[in-house]
Design a protein around this motif. Sequence first.
Motif, PDB file in Angstrom:
ATOM      1  N   ILE A 110       0.797  -1.141  -0.009  1.00 48.59           N
ATOM      2  CA  ILE A 110      -0.077  -0.097   0.130  1.00 48.59           C
ATOM      3  C   ILE A 110       0.849   1.348   0.115  1.00 48.59           C
ATOM      4  CG2 ILE A 110      -1.846   1.490   1.102  1.00 48.59           C
ATOM      5  CD1 ILE A 110      -2.425  -1.462   2.435  1.00 48.59           C
ATOM      6  N   LEU A 111       1.238   1.816  -1.271  1.00 50.28           N
ATOM      7  CA  LEU A 111       2.135   2.775  -1.311  1.00 50.28           C
ATOM      8  C   LEU A 111       1.448   3.831  -2.039  1.00 50.28           C
ATOM      9  CD1 LEU A 111       5.095   0.687  -2.738  1.00 50.28           C
ATOM     10  CD2 LEU A 111       4.811   1.543  -0.406  1.00 50.28           C
ATOM     11  N   ALA A 112       1.774   5.244  -1.919  1.00 52.91           N
ATOM     12  CA  ALA A 112       1.483   6.243  -2.431  1.00 52.91           C
ATOM     13  C   ALA A 112       1.006   6.176  -4.129  1.00 52.91           C
ATOM     14  CB  ALA A 112       2.103   7.668  -2.242  1.00 52.91           C
ATOM     15  N   LEU A 113       1.943   5.650  -4.583  1.00 57.69           N
ATOM     16  CA  LEU A 113       1.991   5.649  -6.087  1.00 57.69           C
ATOM     17  C   LEU A 113       1.502   4.372  -6.745  1.00 57.69           C
ATOM     18  CD1 LEU A 113       5.737   7.021  -6.636  1.00 57.69           C
ATOM     19  CD2 LEU A 113       3.398   8.252  -7.059  1.00 57.69           C
ATOM     20  N   LEU A 131       8.246   5.840 -13.039  1.00 57.67           N
ATOM     21  CA  LEU A 131       7.329   5.749 -11.741  1.00 57.67           C
ATOM     22  C   LEU A 131       7.690   4.367 -11.034  1.00 57.67           C
ATOM     23  CD1 LEU A 131       4.486   6.043 -10.472  1.00 57.67           C
ATOM     24  CD2 LEU A 131       3.221   4.941 -12.494  1.00 57.67           C
ATOM     25  N   TRP A 132       8.187   3.382 -11.780  1.00 55.67           N
ATOM     26  CA  TRP A 132       8.732   2.167 -11.267  1.00 55.67           C
ATOM     27  C   TRP A 132       9.928   2.671 -10.270  1.00 55.67           C
ATOM     28  CZ3 TRP A 132       6.404  -1.970 -10.614  1.00 55.67           C
ATOM     29  CH2 TRP A 132       5.733  -2.473 -11.610  1.00 55.67           C
ATOM     30  N   ALA A 133      10.665   3.613 -10.642  1.00 56.14           N
ATOM     31  CA  ALA A 133      11.892   3.928  -9.721  1.00 56.14           C
ATOM     32  C   ALA A 133      11.349   4.731  -8.522  1.00 56.14           C
ATOM     33  CB  ALA A 133      12.958   4.833 -10.433  1.00 56.14           C
ATOM     34  N   ASN A 134      10.279   5.475  -8.602  1.00 64.90           N
ATOM     35  CA  ASN A 134       9.655   6.051  -7.265  1.00 64.90           C
ATOM     36  C   ASN A 134       9.043   5.309  -6.551  1.00 64.90           C
ATOM     37  OD1 ASN A 134      10.662   8.611  -8.460  1.00 64.90           O
ATOM     38  ND2 ASN A 134       8.940   8.854  -9.410  1.00 64.90           N
ATOM     39  N   LEU A 135       8.400   4.124  -7.205  1.00 62.50           N
ATOM     40  CA  LEU A 135       7.821   3.040  -6.186  1.00 62.50           C
ATOM     41  C   LEU A 135       8.814   2.252  -5.461  1.00 62.50           C
ATOM     42  CD1 LEU A 135       4.972   1.194  -8.614  1.00 62.50           C
ATOM     43  CD2 LEU A 135       4.662   2.239  -6.300  1.00 62.50           C
ATOM     44  N   ILE A 136       9.853   1.760  -6.193  1.00 59.68           N
ATOM     45  CA  ILE A 136      10.828   1.223  -5.330  1.00 59.68           C
ATOM     46  C   ILE A 136      11.561   1.905  -4.351  1.00 59.68           C
ATOM     47  CG2 ILE A 136      13.112   0.082  -5.681  1.00 59.68           C
ATOM     48  CD1 ILE A 136      12.271  -0.669  -8.533  1.00 59.68           C
TER      49      ILE A 136
END
Length: 400
Positions: A110-113, A131-136
């Motif tokens: 459960i993440l913001a992105l 977006l993947w990089a920010n999720l990680i």
Amino acid sequence: MCLRRRFNLPCRDTNLSCLCFHNSLDGFYVNADSTIIDTRLKNMLEELLIHKPDDPIQYMINHLKQNNDDAPRICVLGPPASGKTTVAMWLCKHLDAIRISQETLLFKEILALTEEAKAYKERKEKIPNALWANLIQERLSNVDCIKQGWILEGFPENQEQAWMLQSSGIIPRHVVVLYASDTVLIERNSGKRLDPFTGEVYHTTFDWPSDPLVQQRLVKPEDLSEQEISKKLLKYHRNFPGVFQIYQKVLKSINADQPSMDVLSQVLTYVQTRHRSAAPFTPRILFCGPPGSGKSLQAALIAQKYGVVNICCGQLLKEAVADKTKLGELIKPYIDNGYPVPDNLVTKILAERLNALDCMTNGWVLYGFPRDIEQGEQLQKSHFIPNSWVETLDPEEVQR
């Protein structure tokens, strides 16, 4: 004022033999062999890049008090059906680390992105690399990853993703790459089965569970046609060389076409090794001199002998144009018309290259820039300050 004084460096004049400089570097590396480097500061800086705290000083104090600098930071990569999930899950159990994959980020976190990424998935659109990089990055900022370490499975898939992880301060200590022939991988893929409760992967021939209850709930994953797996393998083979180039100094390739316990044993042996720093500081060598004085030759010899990255500014600009990067498109008109490329654009292209993981890990030798005081000031403002300076002389001037 000369460039040497601009960088406050001792000057080494040299003819084509460059013997004094080679001897000084030999002494530098001999000294490094007996030096044990404390990596705590480096790890702290990586954490600051990842988490970007409002109060960096307090964050560093807490880091020193609580953080486990020995926590694993591992990427498990490989083509489809090579066993990435099996290896990553086994490592997580053995090392008590947190497993992170594209699937867990989308469906178990459960993440913001998360919702933004899911929206792309529902529209059957490619999720952007940024977006993947920010999720990680968001996931790695959680306390469990900080304390226990992490195993990143199946990511990065290409060089752009690897650059983005690196620019976010996410730098693995170990990269495991599994490999096998395409024939073996296609055969494995046809028998692949997934436990929807645990996420573990089994195989109808090579790894069938003994528990009847587990057998009953196994499902066949989607996209298992031979045509689909062939497309994925082709894409992997096309993208992997770029990833290898970035992580080659911390990467270990392991044959996945052998008994699973042999694979796991080799993986564990590798991720438990410590990479020794090659020097007490990273070599940053600048070559300057007139045309025909041997800069390119000496730079190539030093790069080959000491394992640093050889960077020719002119060649770097040509590669940017050939690769059709954004900066390459900006400098193309200048190069096509024979005009000098503006210093600010040259500095930006140099900054991208010098920020690469291989340059930061192994060091670099640069020639072709700067050529004057203004360019030297530009390089200094970009915080790329050499710690060794070599001035090559025209052989005719040496004879005089």
